[in-house]
Enzyme design. Structure first.
Site, PDB file in Angstrom:
ATOM      1  N   PHE A  69      45.957  54.749  -2.515  1.00  0.00           N
ATOM      2  CA  PHE A  69      44.379  54.498  -2.629  1.00  0.00           C
ATOM      3  C   PHE A  69      43.573  55.668  -3.227  1.00  0.00           C
ATOM      4  CE2 PHE A  69      45.740  51.998   1.277  1.00  0.00           C
ATOM      5  CZ  PHE A  69      46.383  50.968   0.509  1.00  0.00           C
ATOM      6  N   TRP A 100      37.990  48.726  -2.554  1.00  0.00           N
ATOM      7  CA  TRP A 100      38.279  50.235  -2.464  1.00  0.00           C
ATOM      8  C   TRP A 100      39.508  50.764  -2.255  1.00  0.00           C
ATOM      9  CZ3 TRP A 100      40.331  53.682   1.257  1.00  0.00           C
ATOM     10  CH2 TRP A 100      39.968  54.936   0.887  1.00  0.00           C
ATOM     11  N   HIS A 101      40.215  49.780  -1.387  1.00  0.00           N
ATOM     12  CA  HIS A 101      41.819  49.905  -1.007  1.00  0.00           C
ATOM     13  C   HIS A 101      42.681  49.904  -2.097  1.00  0.00           C
ATOM     14  CE1 HIS A 101      40.091  49.994   3.144  1.00  0.00           C
ATOM     15  NE2 HIS A 101      40.931  50.487   3.356  1.00  0.00           N
ATOM     16  N   GLY A 102      42.370  49.038  -3.037  1.00  0.00           N
ATOM     17  CA  GLY A 102      43.489  49.002  -4.094  1.00  0.00           C
ATOM     18  C   GLY A 102      43.033  48.158  -5.269  1.00  0.00           C
ATOM     19  N   GLY A 122      34.480  47.364   0.311  1.00  0.00           N
ATOM     20  CA  GLY A 122      35.267  48.031   1.125  1.00  0.00           C
ATOM     21  C   GLY A 122      37.005  47.536   0.900  1.00  0.00           C
TER      22      GLY A 122
END
Lengths: 345, 479
Positions: free
Chosen positions: B479, B321-323, B318
């Site tokens: 993102f 996923w953001h960056g 998770g």
């Protein structure tokens, strides 16, 4: 299934929505009118520019003969009242410096100068001498326009030839008013600061034509050290080369001054010796080279960068009251030693 | 194209004008699809092809999956879909990161490879729409959802412009059924005030705080702990207002067009434990991770250690996923550890005879609230700073207070510290009011029309006066 935002069973009538949109637009219009009415009178960080523009329009009985332009180091370090009194013959001298003033901002002020002015002191720091001289935040240009300063001959002279002036200088009035909203935030900050920092005389900094000294108390040693360290890192990462445009801009200003029968002198402001200790020698080599180039092109330069000791500063860049006295005396002495005739371009 | 711009206002007005002219249901959906493509192509026209690649693959894979009963074939089709989606995501979002990490590792071993850097452009919203299409094929595979028979519907589900570039991540099961009913415009006061709420959060709060936050985090070594603390709290508010503001504008715009989108935020900073926080922060992502990663990994069915492992994997991915950067990975790990610690604490607490008294205690809940927010703030530093050295310095100043703040250090201009504090206090008061008594927008949508109009006019005045002159991009667009 996710938790969805529920929709109404029947679509509502558009009338209520249109009324809300109309009310919102009316609010925007009211906000614009409010901006037009109040921003020019609010005490923000560029209030001094507003005050100067206003003073040029309503000149006092004793208009200035000499003016000094520059940034907050000039504001804090040059007592033009004392300077004018020490010159022979004594003359009315104004300090037109504002916080972070760039050459473009200076040019906007010079375009509005009263005819009485015969001598202009362009005060710059050592790093200012070899840095970009015209990069100006759009917000400052907006404020200058709002206060009635517009681009004239001088502004065009300092701007690189062949490129357009910043768009902010040519915006229509309604946009100038709209874009000036940042002044509200600056005013809010200034109001709080005026309450919390009793050591600052903000009114003097905004409205004193001779000595708008703002900082008088020495900052905490830890803060001083941190600022010094930050400056050391910034200076170490810079490459010091003379921007060719800076030289041309200053020479062009000198030529403009001479055409208007005015004298134009570049004054290199005192630098904190603690800064000198942490600065790459390339900065001083570039500054010396710039000074030599200016002199070769006939510009008068007074270098007073080494006249103060570290104890004369309240922080890493601003001279304190004693530093200002010393610097003013040194400048008066240097000006007395210079010949009185306006040099030819 | 972003919502709070004049360009978007013109775009939306033009869309509504076309809607007035076009009444047929299918035509309105086609108009919406075209409008969504235009909205996306405004940023970079070429990348619409990437979205349509995902759409075409997932549409046909799901259709084929629906027709076959052979579980092996269905699984192969699922692998094709997930492989294609994750492949596209990995290439466009993570290729630079993996290449840089590989280079760094090779240099550690003394090698100096001289290959060219790829410098791939990150397509806006790729993480959002990839998760959206993946959830669709996974739902069809699990037979929780029939495959869409209409390519138009499916393409509109993926590209629907209010949520295309920054969420909320919409599930096909929530959206596709809405396309069966006629598309009806819904201009009600709820949508109006929800949009204004999102707009005010973004422009009046987030963008005004951004000036201060950027100033502090550009080089945290320059500032004492007090300013770093203030900057961190300001960033916590900024990112919440930026992202939830966008989500609220997206939900409001979708509602105006007659669609219902999922709620994405529920005042997360009022949570008292990490688990509750993640049920209130970016809800559409956390529920996605729960349903498509955590539960398939086994969830909490395999005992304490298996649960802990599943939590850590879910939160680490998770975070990633953001960056494509290590700081996001660490941020995810930190949250995984917090969830894990919380889980162990709950298990331990349940064995205490007085655990019910403890849970009911106001003091305990307040202490939990403070502890959680202290942790959340520290992790926002990890999220905000990609540079490891700056992150280390900022965290040190945040965790070990240096008591080195003097008002005499505050010069003219610089950070706009006082107005920043004013904005923060204003937000916190309204936020607390909304938490305890209900949001202002909900109240305004129920008041008399004249009061509603007066409130709208007041918001208009505030927007004109305090909308920052320098526009800030939406944080989650990256993102």
């Amino acid at each position: 299934m996710s938790k969805l935002v529920e929709l109404p069973p029947q679509p509502p009538s558009m009338r209520g929505f249109v009324a809300l949109c109309a009310a919102l637009c009316a609010g925007v219009l009211a906000g614009w009118c409010l901006l037009a009415g109040v921003t020019s009178g609010l005490n923000g960080e560029l209030s001094r520019t507003a005050f100067l523009a206003q003073t040029f329009k309503n000149l006092p009985a004793n208009p200035p003969h000499t003016v000094a332009i520059g940034n907050s180091v000039t504001m804090n370090g040059l007592d033009c009242g004392a300077l004018g009194a020490q010159l022979s013959p004594s003359r009315e001298t104004w300090n037109l410096a504002t916080t972070g003033q760039t050459l473009l901002e200076s040019a906007l002020l010079l375009d509005a100068l009263p005819d009485s002015v015969r001598e202009i002191l362009y005060c710059t720091t050592v790093d200012g001498l070899v840095g970009p001289v015209i990069n100006t935040e759009p917000s400052k240009l907006i404020a200058a326009r709002l206060y009635g300063l517009g681009p004239g001959e001088t502004a065009s002279l300092v701007w690189p030839e062949g490129s357009l002036l910043p768009p902010e200088l040519n915006l229509p009035y309604w946009r100038i008013v709209l874009e000036s909203r940042w002044i509200l935030r600056a005013w809010l900050d200034n109001s709080f600061r005026a309450v919390l920092r009793r050591d600052l005389n903000l009114q003097k900094a905004n409205e004193d034509l001779h000595f708008p000294q703002l900082y008088t108390q020495r900052i905490a040693p830890a803060t001083y050290e941190r600022a010094l360290q930050r400056q050391a890192e910034a200076r170490a990462s810079n490459e010091y080369k003379i921007p060719s445009h800076s030289l041309d801009a200053i020479v062009a200003l000198r030529d403009w001054a001479v055409r208007n029968n005015r004298r134009f002198i570049v004054v290199v402001l005192p630098e904190n010796p603690d800064l000198r200790g942490i600065t790459p020698p390339s900065l001083y080599a570039a500054a010396d080279s710039m000074e030599n180039s200016l002199r070769e092109r006939g510009v008068e330069v007074v270098d007073l960068s080494t006249v103060l000791s570290a104890g004369d500063f309240v922080d890493i860049v601003h001279p304190g009251p004693e530093g200002a006295r010393k610097f003013t005396d040194a400048l008066a002495q240097a000006l007395r030693a210079m010949s009185g005739a306006v040099p030819k371009p | 194209m972003i919502f709070p711009t004049f360009t978007f206002l013109c775009f939306f007005a033009a869309l509504l004008a076309v809607f007035v002219l076009v009444r047929a249901h299918a035509s309105r959906k086609a108009v919406l699809l075209v409008a969504s493509c235009v909205f996306y192509m405004w940023w970079n026209p070429a990348f619409i092809l990437l979205i349509f690649t995902s759409i075409i693959i997932d549409y046909f894979v799901a259709r084929r999956m629906d027709f076959t009963a052979d579980q092996r074939k269905r699984r192969a089709l699922l692998v094709i879909s997930i492989g294609a989606n994750l492949g596209i995501l990995a290439f466009f979002k993570y290729a630079n990161f993996f290449q840089d990490s590989l280079l760094w590792s090779l240099r550690l071993t003394g090698q100096q490879p001289d290959w060219t850097t790829l410098n791939i452009i990150l397509p806006v919203g790729i993480s959002f729409y990839t998760f959206q299409t993946m959830s669709y094929t996974l739902d069809v595979y699990r037979r929780e959802l029939p495959a869409s028979r209409s390519f138009l519907d499916f393409a509109l589900f993926v590209t629907f412009f209010p949520q295309l570039v920054a969420g909320p991540i919409v599930r096909a099961a929530d959206f596709l059924p809405q396309l069966n009913a006629p598309v009806r415009l819904c201009f009600d006061r709820v949508a109006f005030f929800l949009f204004l709420r999102g707009l005010a959060k973004k422009t009046l709060v987030a963008d005004n705080l951004a000036l201060f936050v950027d100033g502090v985090f550009t080089n945290p070594a320059d500032w004492p702990s007090a300013i770093v603390w203030l900057g961190t709290v300001a960033f916590a508010i900024q990112i919440y207002c930026d992202f939830s503001g966008y989500s609220e504008m997206a939900i409001a715009l979708a509602r105006m067009l007659g669609f219902s989108l999922p709620v994405n935020f529920d005042r997360p900073y009022f949570a008292t434990n990490p688990s509750l926080f993640w049920r209130r922060w970016h809800i559409s992502l956390s529920t996605w991770l729960r349903d498509y990663l955590y539960i398939p990994l086994g969830g909490n069915r395999g005992g304490t250690w298996a649960t802990c492992r599943n939590l850590m994997i879910t939160m680490t991915l998770g975070g990633f996923w953001h960056g494509a950067s290590w700081n996001f990975l660490w941020w995810g790990v930190a949250h995984g550890v917090a969830l894990l610690v919380h889980r162990l604490w709950v298990e331990m607490k349940m064995r205490l005879p007085w655990h019910e008294t403890l849970d009911a205690s106001m003091l305990y809940r307040f202490a939990c609230f403070l502890a959680l927010n202290y942790f959340i703030l520290a992790t926002w530093i990890m999220f905000r700073l990609t540079d490891f050295n700056k992150m280390r310095v900022a965290l040190k100043k945040f965790l070990f207070f240096d008591f080195d703040f003097h008002f005499t250090s505050i010069g003219l201009g610089a950070l706009y510290i006082f107005s920043t504090v004013t904005v923060m206090l204003g937000f916190l008061v309204l936020h607390a009011f909304g938490h305890f008594f209900g949001g202002l927008d909900e109240r305004l949508s129920r008041v008399r029309p004249s009061v509603g109009c007066a409130a709208a006019a007041l918001v208009g005045v505030l927007l004109t006066l305090f909308w920052p002159t320098s526009s800030q991009p939406f944080i989650y667009f990256q993102f």
